[in-house]
Design an enzyme around this catalytic site. Structure first.
Site, PDB file in Angstrom:
ATOM      1  N   SER A 131      38.631  47.395  39.733  1.00 57.08           N
ATOM      2  CA  SER A 131      38.797  46.039  41.203  1.00 57.08           C
ATOM      3  C   SER A 131      40.772  46.661  40.408  1.00 57.08           C
ATOM      4  O   SER A 131      41.280  45.041  41.492  1.00 57.08           O
ATOM      5  CB  SER A 131      38.166  44.871  40.295  1.00 57.08           C
ATOM      6  OG  SER A 131      39.053  44.236  39.031  1.00 57.08           O
ATOM      7  N   LYS A 170      42.012  40.264  35.199  1.00 54.26           N
ATOM      8  CA  LYS A 170      42.662  39.335  36.744  1.00 54.26           C
ATOM      9  C   LYS A 170      43.345  39.255  36.314  1.00 54.26           C
ATOM     10  O   LYS A 170      44.498  38.997  35.109  1.00 54.26           O
ATOM     11  CB  LYS A 170      42.002  38.458  37.145  1.00 54.26           C
ATOM     12  CG  LYS A 170      40.378  38.501  37.224  1.00 54.26           C
ATOM     13  CD  LYS A 170      39.825  39.799  38.496  1.00 54.26           C
ATOM     14  CE  LYS A 170      38.712  39.672  38.007  1.00 54.26           C
ATOM     15  NZ  LYS A 170      38.148  41.256  39.334  1.00 54.26           N
TER      16      LYS A 170
END
Length: 181
Positions: A131, A170
């Protein structure tokens, strides 16, 4: 070795300045923008010439793996412990103390001092997932961390999702009273 072209000198200067300012090497796209070069292939071509000439070293297994050669500080290495893995995609359960190794006999990775910025409490985690591919971090890459109580807008962080008891890698963005990952 032939004399460096103006473009090659500009690339070396940009890499040196970027690394000094940010504490890590630029990406090829950073060099494209910073040196006003038309494409990533032109940058790659010049980086290969500079590597063959001994001006820099490129590590294909490391995101932003460009290291300038020549200075004593640049050639020194630091060993960082690899304590486990972190998800870049679906979160993984929060590791227990048993899961992460912290003993001196555990796996270690060798990095340049520029990456640790002289800090002693840096550790590495192996990325699991894709991701963060837009940030040039892929499955199997190593990311360096230092424990911190706060993070600046846009920084990459290890996020603990308290309710789910999971952790993930993230970028963090503050939007009013909300946080976006």
């Amino acid at each position: 070795m032939k004399a460096l072209t103006l473009r090659q000198r500009a690339i070396l200067d940009f890499i040196d300045g970027f690394t000094e300012e940010h504490g890590y090497a630029p990406s090829i796209r950073d060099i494209v923008r910073g040196c006003d070069i038309s494409s990533t292939s032109v940058v790659d071509y010049n980086l290969r010439i500079l590597a063959r000439g001994g001006f820099l070293r490129r590590d294909a297994d490391v995101s932003r793996g460009i290291v300038l050669m020549g200075g004593q500080a640049r050639s020194a290495k630091t060993m960082v412990p690899v304590l486990g893995q972190i998800a870049a995609g679906l979160p993984i359960p929060v590791p227990s103390a048993d899961t992460w190794r912290s003993d001196a006999d555990g796996e270690q990775v060798e990095v340049t001092p520029e990456l640790t910025k002289g800090r002693d409490d840096v550790f590495a985690l192996r990325v699991k997932g894709t991701s963060m591919i837009d940030a040039l971090i892929s499955d199997g890459d190593m990311v360096l961390f230092q424990a911190a109580g706060t993070a600046e807008n846009g920084e990459m962080v290890a996020v603990w999702l308290k309710e789910q008891q999971e952790v993930t890698l993230k970028k963090i963005y503050y939007e009013g009273d909300r946080v976006r990952l």
